[in-house]
Write a protein that holds these residues in place. Structure first.
Motif, PDB file in Angstrom:
ATOM      1  N   PRO A 171     -41.881  71.690  56.054  1.00  0.00           N
ATOM      2  CA  PRO A 171     -40.662  70.494  55.435  1.00  0.00           C
ATOM      3  C   PRO A 171     -39.192  71.199  55.135  1.00  0.00           C
ATOM      4  N   ASP A 172     -38.241  70.462  55.958  1.00  0.00           N
ATOM      5  CA  ASP A 172     -36.994  70.907  55.429  1.00  0.00           C
ATOM      6  C   ASP A 172     -36.432  71.284  54.204  1.00  0.00           C
ATOM      7  N   GLY A 173     -36.062  72.465  53.771  1.00  0.00           N
ATOM      8  CA  GLY A 173     -35.732  72.783  52.259  1.00  0.00           C
ATOM      9  C   GLY A 173     -36.964  73.400  51.532  1.00  0.00           C
ATOM     10  N   GLU A 174     -38.004  73.446  52.080  1.00  0.00           N
ATOM     11  CA  GLU A 174     -39.239  73.592  51.344  1.00  0.00           C
ATOM     12  C   GLU A 174     -39.765  74.843  52.086  1.00  0.00           C
ATOM     13  N   TRP A 175     -39.150  75.683  52.551  1.00  0.00           N
ATOM     14  CA  TRP A 175     -39.473  76.884  53.359  1.00  0.00           C
ATOM     15  C   TRP A 175     -40.551  77.925  52.757  1.00  0.00           C
ATOM     16  N   ASP A 176     -40.244  77.885  51.365  1.00  0.00           N
ATOM     17  CA  ASP A 176     -41.013  78.919  50.698  1.00  0.00           C
ATOM     18  C   ASP A 176     -42.385  78.440  50.081  1.00  0.00           C
ATOM     19  N   ARG A 177     -42.652  76.965  50.332  1.00  0.00           N
ATOM     20  CA  ARG A 177     -44.113  76.574  50.058  1.00  0.00           C
ATOM     21  C   ARG A 177     -44.962  76.262  51.010  1.00  0.00           C
ATOM     22  N   PRO A 178     -46.106  76.544  51.064  1.00  0.00           N
ATOM     23  CA  PRO A 178     -46.971  76.174  52.221  1.00  0.00           C
ATOM     24  C   PRO A 178     -46.776  74.902  52.609  1.00  0.00           C
ATOM     25  N   GLY A 179     -46.815  74.587  53.834  1.00  0.00           N
ATOM     26  CA  GLY A 179     -46.735  73.029  54.443  1.00  0.00           C
ATOM     27  C   GLY A 179     -47.863  72.566  55.052  1.00  0.00           C
ATOM     28  N   PRO A 180     -47.892  71.347  55.624  1.00  0.00           N
ATOM     29  CA  PRO A 180     -49.048  70.643  56.249  1.00  0.00           C
ATOM     30  C   PRO A 180     -49.907  71.781  57.264  1.00  0.00           C
ATOM     31  N   PHE A 181     -48.846  72.374  58.109  1.00  0.00           N
ATOM     32  CA  PHE A 181     -49.610  73.195  59.126  1.00  0.00           C
ATOM     33  C   PHE A 181     -50.204  74.479  58.508  1.00  0.00           C
ATOM     34  N   ASP A 182     -49.670  74.839  57.369  1.00  0.00           N
ATOM     35  CA  ASP A 182     -50.434  76.191  57.005  1.00  0.00           C
ATOM     36  C   ASP A 182     -51.811  75.950  56.617  1.00  0.00           C
ATOM     37  N   SER A 184     -53.567  74.436  58.507  1.00  0.00           N
ATOM     38  CA  SER A 184     -54.483  74.457  59.783  1.00  0.00           C
ATOM     39  C   SER A 184     -54.805  76.007  59.956  1.00  0.00           C
ATOM     40  N   LEU A 185     -54.130  77.021  59.176  1.00  0.00           N
ATOM     41  CA  LEU A 185     -54.645  78.413  59.328  1.00  0.00           C
ATOM     42  C   LEU A 185     -55.685  78.650  58.336  1.00  0.00           C
ATOM     43  N   GLU A 186     -55.844  78.136  57.159  1.00  0.00           N
ATOM     44  CA  GLU A 186     -56.534  77.962  56.290  1.00  0.00           C
ATOM     45  C   GLU A 186     -58.001  77.651  57.045  1.00  0.00           C
ATOM     46  N   ARG A 187     -57.963  76.596  57.929  1.00  0.00           N
ATOM     47  CA  ARG A 187     -59.230  76.012  58.294  1.00  0.00           C
ATOM     48  C   ARG A 187     -59.591  77.013  59.462  1.00  0.00           C
ATOM     49  N   LEU A 188     -58.577  77.820  60.399  1.00  0.00           N
ATOM     50  CA  LEU A 188     -59.075  78.855  61.139  1.00  0.00           C
ATOM     51  C   LEU A 188     -59.544  79.831  60.663  1.00  0.00           C
ATOM     52  N   GLU A 189     -58.987  80.250  59.422  1.00  0.00           N
ATOM     53  CA  GLU A 189     -59.893  81.522  58.682  1.00  0.00           C
ATOM     54  C   GLU A 189     -61.050  80.951  58.342  1.00  0.00           C
TER      55      GLU A 189
END
Length: 207
Positions: A171-182, A184-189
């Protein structure tokens, strides 16, 4: 976040939902249409949903101020800054402007411009702006204006074309926090880990 003059924390957020954009535009309506009697078509000028971000200042749980940033190729433009009358002695505009400059620099911008009414130039100078040299005064909505600008220094972690793609899609302006698509990485792992466990179990059963 910054403390207001009465100790209440003032937080500034980027409007990311339709409800929040409507909230920002409603605050402007109260101030510009209600107090200043601005014409509706001049206040809602067709630029609110096109390459624009709206910053909302909160005092506690109450939205009390708003500022619009519009994004051009090599500069950002600050405009439509307004604070509800009862909160104007609480430092809200100072916090809004600080966040607008920080946010613009984080996006990689090196310059912010604005249009200042002649009687407000002194105020804008307190935020580091200067009147643009060799640019004439101009008029709109029954007021005289001058162009103002401020140089910015983007931080080391400013958003660029080389920024991590997973950061770019947050999300714009929240670049330092995990977002919704992060997630998906957790699911992949998790899927990979489960696959490793299943493989190990199969190998043990076959042994």
């Amino acid at each position: 976040m910054t403390d207001a003059t009465d100790g209440t924390v003032i937080e500034v957020t980027v409007a990311r939902t339709l409800d929040q954009v409507v909230m920002a535009m409603t605050l402007r309506g109260v101030i510009y249409l209600g107090e200043q009697e601005a014409p509706y078509a001049e206040e809602y000028d067709g630029n609110d949903l096109v390459a624009a971000s709206h910053l909302i200042a909160w005092k506690g749980r109450e939205p009390v101020g708003v500022l619009r940033l519009r994004w051009f190729a090599d500069f950002a433009k600050v405009e439509r800054a307004a604070v509800l009358q009862q909160y104007r002695r609480d430092g809200v505009m100072r916090v809004l402007m600080q966040e607008a400059l920080r946010y613009s620099a984080r996006r990689g911008y090196r310059r912010v411009i604005g249009h200042a009414q002649l009687n407000r130039v002194k105020y804008w100078r307190t935020h580091g702006f200067r009147v643009r040299p060799d640019r004439p005064e101009f008029y709109f909505s029954d007021y005289a204006y001058v162009e103002i600008e401020r140089e910015l220094i983007p931080p080391a972690n400013a958003i660029t074309a080389d920024t991590d793609p997973m950061v770019l899609i947050r999300p714009d302006g929240e670049w330092d926090r995990p977002g919704p698509f992060d997630l998906s990485l957790e699911r992949l792992e998790a899927e990979k880990e489960q696959a490793r466990k299943d493989k190990k179990k199969s190998e043990e059963e076959a042994a």
